[in-house]
Motif scaffolding. Structure first.
Motif, short mmCIF file in Angstrom:
data_model
loop_
_atom_site.label_atom_id
_atom_site.label_comp_id
_atom_site.label_asym_id
_atom_site.label_seq_id
_atom_site.Cartn_x
_atom_site.Cartn_y
_atom_site.Cartn_z
N PHE A 146 52.53 33.19 10.27
CA PHE A 146 52.31 33.89 11.25
C PHE A 146 52.57 32.81 12.32
CE2 PHE A 146 49.75 35.26 15.25
CZ PHE A 146 50.56 36.13 15.69
N ARG A 150 55.58 32.84 15.21
CA ARG A 150 55.33 32.56 16.67
C ARG A 150 56.10 31.19 17.29
NH1 ARG A 150 50.75 34.33 19.59
NH2 ARG A 150 52.20 33.06 20.93
N VAL A 158 51.32 40.17 19.51
CA VAL A 158 51.02 40.84 17.97
C VAL A 158 49.71 41.14 18.03
CG1 VAL A 158 50.60 40.38 15.71
CG2 VAL A 158 52.71 39.75 16.78
N GLN A 159 49.07 42.38 17.85
CA GLN A 159 47.46 42.80 17.75
C GLN A 159 47.37 43.15 16.46
OE1 GLN A 159 47.21 45.84 20.85
NE2 GLN A 159 48.57 44.48 22.33
N LEU A 176 43.92 42.07 14.68
CA LEU A 176 43.59 40.48 14.63
C LEU A 176 42.03 40.17 14.67
CD1 LEU A 176 46.59 38.84 16.41
CD2 LEU A 176 46.56 39.61 14.24
N ASP B 177 46.10 36.32 18.99
CA ASP B 177 47.34 35.73 18.27
C ASP B 177 47.53 34.17 18.28
OD1 ASP B 177 47.91 36.34 20.68
OD2 ASP B 177 49.79 37.15 20.24
#
Lengths: 442, 442
Positions: A146, A150, A158-159, A176, B177
């Motif tokens: 991730f 990013r 993003v959640q 998350l 995030d």
């Protein structure tokens, strides 16, 4: 223009927001605008163009070369890419296909995929970028991946982590906030099993009506929803910012339809297109107005013998039209919001008739007295009072019944209901007033 | 009722959703409803009641004791607590204050705090539950604390960590995030410094107009926003689900205002309250209709000598009213959405006049021919055609200018503009038609 230069100087690119730039651009006149478009950082120009009204979108893209446009598209998220390409096609079909040809295969495929959805389908509003993992991955590895995505700017906002199986079917949605308190050295499977929760995903189907999806967001207080196809395969996600836009669009559509205006045609700057759509409604209104005139014509002898009737008759029709529109608007809107449903039909019609009739009686008395004083004829007062009561009763009845009936027939109650209603209140208004006058006064 | 029992049996409490239960309740008749209310798990009954339309909210609370109500309030989040108490007050003031007295001090304080905000202020929509930390905490400790709060059900739907200083002033907003890819063994300060990002919070002020806050959410694609007071102290947060509701409410308000209906009064089930508000608009409309009749009365001699004029005159007024409403609706809505602004006034008025005039000319010709054929008088055709062109020109001009002018005067353009417009199109319609008839035909 200095304002834009100042903004660009005082922010580095990661801090700039397309909306802020769009806001500054909107204040400019045409020649400043053209020059300023060149100053917008190339990575942001796509987002800036989309944040502007259609009219100014056109001005932005006309000031950019095919290469610049192509670069702008590349920097957008998938749903925005589609929107950009669609708007570009409306501006210039040729430029749009030139730009499309220069895109890389991935972007082309994504745009083509999103294009397969109809306007009202959930798929048309989703973005394809999602953060996924499989059950047997260690949480730590997932987060590492991730972090890399990013950094490469592949994923924004993003959640949730979506857990899919080997066929890419969606199995779990992990917020998350849940992921954060997982044990990072264990697999997702172990964490899920230990948590005691089900992490059952609330999904939208890609071919589902977007109105239903909006309804889920509202009812379940969601800020993001995964979208799956008929086989349960994860194909994208819809986020809260899409929902804001859709709620606004639907409300606009409803208001416009009630007024006999087409929302798609109005968005555009072409006067002719909007004008043509409006003309079709005005044409319909002309027919109903002529119908009302035919009703008046039935009483030409009565009118000839008493000019006061011609003077007063628009009042009855106008009051009926207004009271009916009040009812109609409330019923159409509450149906759309889901506050009332078919099953409440009887209760609503009763309530609306009651309100309209109560007001009808009050204003009937007021208007009866005014007519009596104005023309010195008590019978004329009685006639206008009675016809107003009749017309406001009809206004309440039809104002409520027409949208409920259209809804039952699966026709959008906002479309056409206003024209039906005013036809009824005009015809009943003139007929009852002139008819009663013929009976009572002559 | 069996449907509810089935639902309750097949889901354990953490999987149940208040909206689902509300959905089932809405299908029931009154006696089933009363019995079913008793079956709703006590922890959910507050949320279920709030998910129902006002009318059914009343039915729920009337079936609960003060203790049950008090328990229901305790289980709600702060913003929902306020909403619940406000709705309860409307149902029964005494029960509401009894319930309030039984709440614990924290809940009382929170409700009282939220009550200090006006209806249109951002603070009135926020919830007080936020996840905060200070810069010098180790990330690992913060997450540990977060996990404990989650377990105690103190925090739901968290998307950000808010970093405040010792005075509780908001310094940074870290998305989960971002937090996820922080180094957990270091302090927040170290992580922030290493990241190169600013994590500058986009904040709403508690006394700010909620419409502006909605605008931020839309423009910046946000799903949550921290709320601070005048000193920068973090006081709460607003989330996307609040924004969905507010966007819908504002659109409803606008549609209702255009139709002369009050949104607050209509929400309620009291026929009298809604009826009274509607009556004030109908009263205003009666005055303007009488004004139009006075204009007609000025031409009573003309009318007496030719009954065809009485028959045709409503057509001119009706077409003007409809074309004007089309323009008015588009301008009011686009102003509200921010698609157009004061600065575009000249361009919009020009465009709207053009559309209205074009349509005016088309329908003038059509109607002129119809009038000629109907009454066999070519001059009558000319009169109605000319007056229709005049009235549709005026409709375009006033339909655009009235809302723009009201906006400039800081008056909500949706309120009153329709009544002003139809007064103008009625008066001009009748005056131009009968005036031209007097000049040309007699």
């Amino acid at each position: 223009m200095e304002k834009l230069q100042e903004y660009l100087k005082s922010h580095n690119e990661s801090e700039m927001h397309p909306s802020d730039i769009a806001q500054i651009l909107r204040q400019l006149n045409d020649s400043q605008f053209a020059q300023s478009v060149k100053l917008i950082p190339k990575n942001l120009v796509g987002d800036v163009a989309l944040a502007l009204p259609d009219r100014l979108f056109d001005d932005v893209v006309e000031n950019l070369s095919v290469d610049e446009l192509s670069h702008a598209v590349t920097e957008l998220e998938s749903d925005d890419q589609l929107e950009f390409m669609q708007e570009l096609e409306e501006v210039n079909q040729n430029v749009a296909s030139e730009v499309f040809d220069t895109l890389d295969e991935d972007d082309k495929q994504e745009i083509t995929k999103l294009q397969t959805y109809d306007d009202g389908e959930a798929g048309a509003y989703m973005q394809l970028e999602v953060f996924t993992a499989t059950k047997d991955e260690i949480v730590h590895d997932v987060i590492k991946r991730f972090a890399d995505l990013r950094k490469a700017n592949e994923l924004e906002n993003v959640q949730n982590l979506f857990i899919t199986n080997e066929e890419n079917k969606l199995r779990y949605t992990i917020g998350l906030d849940d992921l954060l308190i997982f044990n990072f050295s264990k697999t997702l499977r172990d964490n899920i099993e230990n948590s005691g929760e089900k992490f059952e995903p609330k999904v939208a189907r890609d071919r589902e009506d977007i109105k239903d999806v909006v309804h889920y967001f509202e009812e379940y207080d969601l800020s993001v929803m995964p979208v799956v196809n008929d086989y349960g395969v994860l194909v994208g996600r819809i986020t809260s910012d899409d929902i804001y836009d859709i709620i606004n669009e639907h409300a606009t559509e409803q208001m416009y339809n009630l007024a006999g205006v087409d929302d798609d045609a109005e968005e555009n700057e072409e006067v002719l297109r909007a004008g043509k759509k409006r003309a079709s409604w005005l044409g319909l209104n002309l027919i109903t107005a002529i119908l009302a005139s035919v009703v008046i014509g039935m009483f030409s002898d009565t009118l000839q013998s008493m000019v006061a009737l011609a003077i007063l008759m628009p009042i009855v029709a106008s009051m009926g039209g207004n009271a009916g529109t009040q009812t109609l608007t409330v019923v159409v809107r509450q149906l759309a919001l889901g506050d009332i449903s078919q099953k409440d039909a009887f209760r609503i019609i009763k309530k609306e008739i009651l309100i309209s009739l109560l007001n009808g009686m009050i204003f009937a008395i007021v208007m009866g007295i005014i007519a009596y004083i104005w023309f010195g004829m008590s019978n004329l007062g009685t006639v206008i009072a009675l016809s107003m009561i009749i017309n406001l009763f009809v206004a309440g009845l039809f104002g409520a019944a027409v949208p409920l009936f259209l809804k039952k027939m699966s026709i959008d109650p906002a479309i056409g209901s206003a024209v039906i209603l005013t036809t009824v209140t005009d015809v009943v208004g003139f007929f009852s007033f002139l008819g009663l006058a013929t009976l009572i006064l002559l």
